[in-house]
Design a protein around this motif. Structure first.
Motif, PDB file in Angstrom:
ATOM      1  N   HIS A 144       0.863  -1.217  -0.030  1.00 39.18           N
ATOM      2  CA  HIS A 144      -0.096   0.057  -0.147  1.00 39.18           C
ATOM      3  C   HIS A 144       0.866   1.184  -0.047  1.00 39.18           C
ATOM      4  CE1 HIS A 144      -3.301  -2.617   0.930  1.00 39.18           C
ATOM      5  NE2 HIS A 144      -3.932  -1.642   0.688  1.00 39.18           N
ATOM      6  N   GLU A 145       1.932   1.199   0.724  1.00 36.21           N
ATOM      7  CA  GLU A 145       2.920   2.171   0.973  1.00 36.21           C
ATOM      8  C   GLU A 145       3.494   2.523  -0.627  1.00 36.21           C
ATOM      9  OE1 GLU A 145       7.266   3.144   2.779  1.00 36.21           O
ATOM     10  OE2 GLU A 145       5.923   1.670   3.886  1.00 36.21           O
ATOM     11  N   ILE A 148       1.183   4.295  -3.598  1.00 39.00           N
ATOM     12  CA  ILE A 148       1.016   5.719  -3.470  1.00 39.00           C
ATOM     13  C   ILE A 148       1.466   6.289  -4.895  1.00 39.00           C
ATOM     14  CG2 ILE A 148       1.663   7.916  -2.853  1.00 39.00           C
ATOM     15  CD1 ILE A 148       1.911   6.494  -0.015  1.00 39.00           C
ATOM     16  N   ASN A 150       1.846   6.192  -8.614  1.00 41.80           N
ATOM     17  CA  ASN A 150       0.961   5.680  -9.822  1.00 41.80           C
ATOM     18  C   ASN A 150       2.098   5.283 -10.944  1.00 41.80           C
ATOM     19  OD1 ASN A 150       1.728   8.210 -10.804  1.00 41.80           O
ATOM     20  ND2 ASN A 150      -0.429   9.121 -10.636  1.00 41.80           N
ATOM     21  N   THR A 180      -4.843   7.372  -4.626  1.00 45.72           N
ATOM     22  CA  THR A 180      -3.963   8.105  -3.640  1.00 45.72           C
ATOM     23  C   THR A 180      -4.983   9.671  -3.298  1.00 45.72           C
ATOM     24  OG1 THR A 180      -2.190   7.634  -4.523  1.00 45.72           O
ATOM     25  CG2 THR A 180      -2.018   9.543  -3.243  1.00 45.72           C
ATOM     26  N   ARG A 181      -5.322  10.169  -4.507  1.00 52.27           N
ATOM     27  CA  ARG A 181      -6.009  11.426  -4.067  1.00 52.27           C
ATOM     28  C   ARG A 181      -7.453  11.392  -3.259  1.00 52.27           C
ATOM     29  NH1 ARG A 181      -5.501  16.283  -6.212  1.00 52.27           N
ATOM     30  NH2 ARG A 181      -3.892  15.497  -7.523  1.00 52.27           N
ATOM     31  N   PHE A 184      -6.398  10.826   0.452  1.00 49.37           N
ATOM     32  CA  PHE A 184      -5.938  12.051   0.770  1.00 49.37           C
ATOM     33  C   PHE A 184      -7.150  12.822   1.116  1.00 49.37           C
ATOM     34  CE2 PHE A 184      -4.643  16.404  -0.219  1.00 49.37           C
ATOM     35  CZ  PHE A 184      -3.883  16.604   0.809  1.00 49.37           C
ATOM     36  N   LEU A 248       2.997  13.601   0.135  1.00 53.20           N
ATOM     37  CA  LEU A 248       4.144  12.724  -0.291  1.00 53.20           C
ATOM     38  C   LEU A 248       5.441  12.997   0.315  1.00 53.20           C
ATOM     39  CD1 LEU A 248       3.162  12.959  -3.916  1.00 53.20           C
ATOM     40  CD2 LEU A 248       3.112  10.692  -2.810  1.00 53.20           C
ATOM     41  N   THR A 251       5.115  11.660   3.824  1.00 56.26           N
ATOM     42  CA  THR A 251       5.280  10.157   4.025  1.00 56.26           C
ATOM     43  C   THR A 251       6.580   9.556   3.761  1.00 56.26           C
ATOM     44  OG1 THR A 251       2.975  10.341   3.029  1.00 56.26           O
ATOM     45  CG2 THR A 251       3.968   8.276   3.104  1.00 56.26           C
ATOM     46  N   ALA A 265      -0.528   3.871   4.201  1.00 54.90           N
ATOM     47  CA  ALA A 265      -0.526   4.502   2.612  1.00 54.90           C
ATOM     48  C   ALA A 265       0.101   6.144   2.956  1.00 54.90           C
ATOM     49  CB  ALA A 265      -1.788   4.306   1.967  1.00 54.90           C
ATOM     50  N   LEU A 266      -0.761   6.786   2.567  1.00 57.55           N
ATOM     51  CA  LEU A 266      -0.165   8.127   2.561  1.00 57.55           C
ATOM     52  C   LEU A 266      -0.659   9.024   3.814  1.00 57.55           C
ATOM     53  CD1 LEU A 266       0.737  10.365   0.405  1.00 57.55           C
ATOM     54  CD2 LEU A 266      -1.728  11.144  -0.111  1.00 57.55           C
ATOM     55  N   SER A 268      -1.854  11.955   5.628  1.00 53.32           N
ATOM     56  CA  SER A 268      -2.727  13.105   5.154  1.00 53.32           C
ATOM     57  C   SER A 268      -2.818  14.170   6.032  1.00 53.32           C
ATOM     58  CB  SER A 268      -3.899  12.455   4.620  1.00 53.32           C
ATOM     59  OG  SER A 268      -4.800  11.738   5.620  1.00 53.32           O
TER      60      SER A 268
END
Length: 513
Positions: A144-145, A148, A150, A180-181, A184, A248, A251, A265-266, A268
């Motif tokens: 998952h990390e 992020i 693409n 990601t978006r 976030f 980003l 992270t 993941a991200l 936020s």
């Protein structure tokens, strides 16, 4: 036969591609070259046990593993998986239908062939996409990390057997993808603590709003139990939301430090770091034999909270002086230097004296003569010079605690802060590296923070009568500019200056006198 694939090493917050080459030939020994550390050298035992577990064999011939470029030190156990796959291909035990050289491969093997999570996955994924690799094969716990990033196939594998079957073409593994978006936007305004739950302390909330609006460092001085820590923990909830770029960047730092955890993941939300006062120099600013980011870098784009500031070792506090000015920290060694970003807001708290009750409205201070001044002297002038707001915190009365009236919530305060930051963004759009009022250099303060004759008289009178030091001059002007921005005023008015002057408690010669 020669087999080759690619891995990566992380230096600072950036990744460098490492070529892993394996040859199997005449002889009987296993050699690893390319400046590996002990953890990398020990991969021979982990690789051999993993191969045996899945009924493969370590060749009883001369095996040479080369990690290139040979002049860069390699550390950690994340090279186990690419070494194992290259050994299998070089010894004709793996007939790959997919080319190993098209992928970045990283992962630590356990003795039963399962893969353990690794650190620094995000910068590696960014570098892999940048250089045009087809995919990134890594432990499932880190997928998952890496996802992020693409336009890169992130292939999660649970064990060595999965990786072998993937390259042989007998097993299809679906690349991990995340929006990601969407992640976030769905979480970037969620905070566990809110100013709505704070009763009273309206003047402190106001000071912290100013601090957030201008990116100013602040220190709260007050007796035990007056709410300093509680207020500090709520500051991230009133800061402007992270942009996707800032998220980003943040992270990436946490990924390098191994602080994201599995299935992460991200990031936020703005980070909030509160190290204990026993923290070492290296733990605060970063360092070590193989440098890792410290607390000030983990607080990048967020808040660093130092509770009970005078209790920190003086050497620890002094190493923060340069990062507070330059917004980054450089860790130098004989052969190289690594730079970590460190753009954070410093929020500190302290008791006014060793017993904690100097200037308390009800309890009497029991400290001996001179103790208060000695206590304050633990914080050096140069460090204090970098703190814009000094806020005196008084205990909350029973009536305020028992009140059922709801306080203003963080969302309402954050709206005002965002509007003030938008004014500053427009103001500094031509100035690279300056994003808020707190970052203005002295020469810019004179241009931007112009005050009228009445304001100059007020400031002169305040400096003379209150005994304010020269260092307070620029700080007062910066803070007054932020107060004006909060009211959308193009000019600094006399009431803005008056409010800014009251936030210089520790500069008064009468303090602890």
């Amino acid at each position: 036969m020669l087999s080759k694939t690619f891995g990566s090493a992380v230096y600072g917050v950036n990744a460098t591609i490492i070529t892993i080459e394996v040859t199997v030939g005449q002889g009987m020994r296993f050699f690893m070259v390319g400046l590996p550390d002990s953890a990398v050298k020990e991969s021979e035992q982990r690789v051999e046990a993993s191969l045996k577990y899945f009924n493969y064999r370590m060749p009883r011939q001369k095996v040479v593993v080369n990690l290139a470029p040979a002049d860069i030190r390699k550390e950690g156990s994340a090279y186990d998986l690419p070494i194992a796959l290259c050994v299998l291909q070089a010894s004709d035990q793996l007939v790959a239908q997919k080319n190993l050289e098209d992928y970045i491969i990283m992962g630590e093997l356990s003795l039963d062939g399962n893969l353990r999570p690794i650190k620094g996955v995000l910068p590696i994924a960014i570098e892999a996409r940048k250089l045009g690799y087809k995919g990134f094969i890594l432990p499932a716990a880190n997928a998952h990390e890496a996802a992020i990033v693409n336009n890169l196939d992130v292939i999660p594998v649970e064990n060595l057997k999965d990786a072998i079957e993937f390259f042989e073409g007998t097993k299809d593994i679906t690349p991990v993808t995340i929006d990601t978006r969407d992640i976030f936007l769905s979480t970037h305004n969620e905070y566990d603590a809110d100013f709505e739950h704070v009763q009273g302390q309206e003047n402190i909330k106001r000071a912290l709003e100013i601090s957030a609006a201008g990116g100013h460092n602040a220190i709260m001085i007050g007796p035990p139990g007056s709410g300093k820590t509680m207020l500090a923990k709520r500051i991230p909830s009133i800061l402007p939301p992270l942009t996707l770029h800032e998220a980003l960047e943040t992270t990436k730092i946490h990924s390098v430090a191994g602080k994201l955890g599995t299935k992460a993941a991200l990031i936020s939300r703005r980070p909030f770091r509160a190290p204990h006062h026993t923290v070492s120099d290296a733990a605060l600013v970063g360092g070590g034999s193989f440098p890792q980011p410290g607390e000030i870098s983990l607080a990048h784009n967020g808040v660093l909270f130092l509770d009970e500031l005078p209790e920190f070792k003086r050497t620890v506090l002094e190493v923060m002086r340069q990062p507070l000015e330059e917004r980054r920290v450089t860790i130098s060694r004989t052969k190289w230097a690594i730079e970590f970003p460190a753009n954070f807001m410093l929020i500190a708290s302290m008791n006014p004296c060793p017993c904690g009750y100097y200037n308390h409205p009800e309890k009497e201070c029991v400290c001996p003569p001179g103790a208060v001044q000695r206590y304050l002297n633990k914080i050096s002038g140069p460090l204090l010079d970098r703190i814009d707001l000094h806020v005196e915190v008084t205990p909350v009365s029973f009536d305020q605690i028992a009140s059922t009236r709801k306080s203003e919530n963080s969302a309402a305060i954050r709206e005002r802060v965002i509007k003030a930051r938008e004014i500053q963004t427009e103001r500094f759009k031509e100035n690279t590296g300056i994003y808020c009022n707190a970052m203005m250099p002295s020469q810019m303060v004179k241009e931007i923070c112009d005050i009228n004759p009445a304001g100059k008289i007020l400031l002169k009178t305040a400096m003379e009568r209150l005994g304010l030091s020269a260092r307070a001059y620029d700080r007062i002007l910066k803070v007054s500019r932020t107060i004006a921005d909060l009211t959308a005023s193009p000019d600094i008015k006399i009431e803005h200056l008056a409010e800014a002057i009251q936030y210089r408690s520790l500069d008064r010669e009468s303090w602890a006198g």
